[in-house]
Design a protein around this motif. Structure first.
Motif, PDB file in Angstrom:
ATOM      1  N   SER A 173       3.735 -14.173   7.466  1.00 48.26           N
ATOM      2  CA  SER A 173       4.822 -14.365   6.435  1.00 48.26           C
ATOM      3  C   SER A 173       5.344 -12.975   6.200  1.00 48.26           C
ATOM      4  N   GLY A 174       4.183 -11.951   5.895  1.00 46.43           N
ATOM      5  CA  GLY A 174       4.827 -10.658   5.581  1.00 46.43           C
ATOM      6  C   GLY A 174       5.660 -10.057   6.810  1.00 46.43           C
ATOM      7  N   ALA A 175       5.077 -10.165   8.124  1.00 39.17           N
ATOM      8  CA  ALA A 175       5.926  -9.713   9.077  1.00 39.17           C
ATOM      9  C   ALA A 175       7.311 -10.416   9.342  1.00 39.17           C
ATOM     10  N   VAL A 204      -0.292  -6.570  10.418  1.00 41.38           N
ATOM     11  CA  VAL A 204      -1.235  -5.641   9.537  1.00 41.38           C
ATOM     12  C   VAL A 204      -0.911  -6.275   8.086  1.00 41.38           C
ATOM     13  N   GLU A 205      -1.898  -6.080   7.487  1.00 38.66           N
ATOM     14  CA  GLU A 205      -1.691  -6.332   5.885  1.00 38.66           C
ATOM     15  C   GLU A 205      -0.628  -5.598   5.134  1.00 38.66           C
ATOM     16  N   SER A 209       5.236  -2.403   3.433  1.00 39.04           N
ATOM     17  CA  SER A 209       5.169  -1.055   3.031  1.00 39.04           C
ATOM     18  C   SER A 209       4.860   0.030   3.890  1.00 39.04           C
ATOM     19  N   HIS A 210       4.693  -0.245   5.358  1.00 41.67           N
ATOM     20  CA  HIS A 210       4.533   0.808   6.388  1.00 41.67           C
ATOM     21  C   HIS A 210       5.893   1.089   6.705  1.00 41.67           C
ATOM     22  N   THR A 312       6.361  -0.235  12.218  1.00 41.81           N
ATOM     23  CA  THR A 312       7.213  -0.873  12.976  1.00 41.81           C
ATOM     24  C   THR A 312       7.991  -0.023  13.980  1.00 41.81           C
ATOM     25  N   SER A 313       8.272  -0.557  15.178  1.00 38.12           N
ATOM     26  CA  SER A 313       8.793   0.227  15.993  1.00 38.12           C
ATOM     27  C   SER A 313      10.124  -0.395  16.375  1.00 38.12           C
TER      28      SER A 313
END
Length: 335
Positions: A173-175, A204-205, A209-210, A312-313
């Protein structure tokens, strides 16, 4: 925005296509009109192919509401050979017995007219990364986006890079939430020189925020020899694409976890000098270690490196085989 979604993993399934229902639901919650045309079965590693001479026949998938059961998304639904009546309100997706590129063609030109023009094609989310050249050049996910681009429609190829396959609903869901925000941003700020974007989101968790990075595609190659292995001549039918893909994903998972922390032939000449060949069967078995080693050996800044670091790329691409410059004039052959 009217978005056409396709993929190369087929209809929702915990085994082979665990992400598409989450993305579609997230896009709909964000207010987008989402139309869906998917291959009716696994079509990975098929690039931008069409099945020439093949009569394409649709079926119709009605997804159940996306809920969590036993720690996973349910990813269930029913399939019918006939569409719902025109007045029906239930959600319905189209499945076609062909490739992602064919799904795009059929979705763009043969359905959904009443919903208005399609603004964007999203191909994915792929079950696994599509970073670096050796993955991307064969990717059905990128192939679907390429097909949209050569039809003059903006396209995004979206892949979820997993490091284990537990399919945690919160992480997925985050992705998907991040993907929707990124899709909106790319569409609103589309560079006119770009035909499509290849996006890799690591599972990833707290991925939201990444960092999200512009990247180049790492130009790598297979180093370990053949991507096929010799197998015993089978007495039964070959494995189906789902079984082969499942085995390959297990190999990719092992390589991904490691990233985080052939025998000679027996062909013989005869007395006449002609080669006599041993009857062999082969199975697609790429050496994923080549890809991960190429990422380790390359400097930072490429798509493979970004995924490895949990970023994320986003790789801007053009849908063509760009020629090598500085070649011109007549070619004269020597005697």
């Amino acid at each position: 925005m009217h978005i056409l979604v396709t993929n190369d993993d087929g209809p929702p399934s915990n085994q082979s296509s665990p992400y598409v229902h989450s993305l579609v639901t997230s896009l709909q919650k964000a207010g987008h009109t989402v139309s869906v045309v998917l291959p009716h079965t696994q079509r990975s590693w098929i690039g931008k192919a069409h099945l020439v001479g093949h009569s394409v026949k649709p079926s119709y998938f009605r997804p159940d509401p996306l809920t969590v059961e036993n720690g996973r998304f349910n990813n269930t639904g029913t399939t019918s050979n006939r569409p719902l009546p025109q007045h029906a309100q239930d959600e319905e997706w189209i499945l076609v017995d062909s490739t992602p590129a064919s799904c795009v063609q059929i979705g763009l030109f043969h359905y959904f007219k009443a919903r208005g023009p399609i603004d964007l094609v999203v191909s994915g989310p792929n079950y696994g990364r599509n970073s670096t050249a050796v993955f991307s050049l064969s990717s059905g996910t990128i192939g679907g986006a390429m097909e949209a681009a050569v039809c003059g429609v903006k396209a995004i190829a979206l892949s979820y890079a997993f490091f284990d396959r537990n399919h945690d609903p919160e992480i997925i869901s985050g992705a998907s939430a991040l993907s929707v925000r990124l899709i909106d941003h790319l569409f609103a700020n589309w560079d006119p020189s770009v035909h499509l974007y290849s996006v890799n989101v690591p599972l990833v968790e707290d991925v939201g925020s990444h960092k999200i990075l512009w990247t180049e595609m790492l130009q790598n190659s297979w180093k370990s020899g053949s991507c096929f292995q010799e197998i015993e001549v089978p007495e039964t039918e070959d494995q189906g694409p789902e079984e082969v893909e499942a085995a390959m994903r297990k190999a990719e998972e092992r390589a991904g976890r490691k990233e985080q922390g052939m025998a000679d032939g027996t062909d013989t000449p005869t007395s006449t000098g002609h080669i006599r060949y041993k009857h062999k069967h082969f199975q697609w078995a790429p050496q994923f270690g080549d890809v991960y080693q190429s990422v380790e050996d390359a400097p930072p800044g490429n798509d493979g490196w970004a995924v490895k670091e949990g970023y994320t790329s986003v790789t801007p691409l053009r849908a063509n085989f760009m020629h090598v410059p500085n070649f011109s004039g007549e070619i004269k052959l020597g005697s």
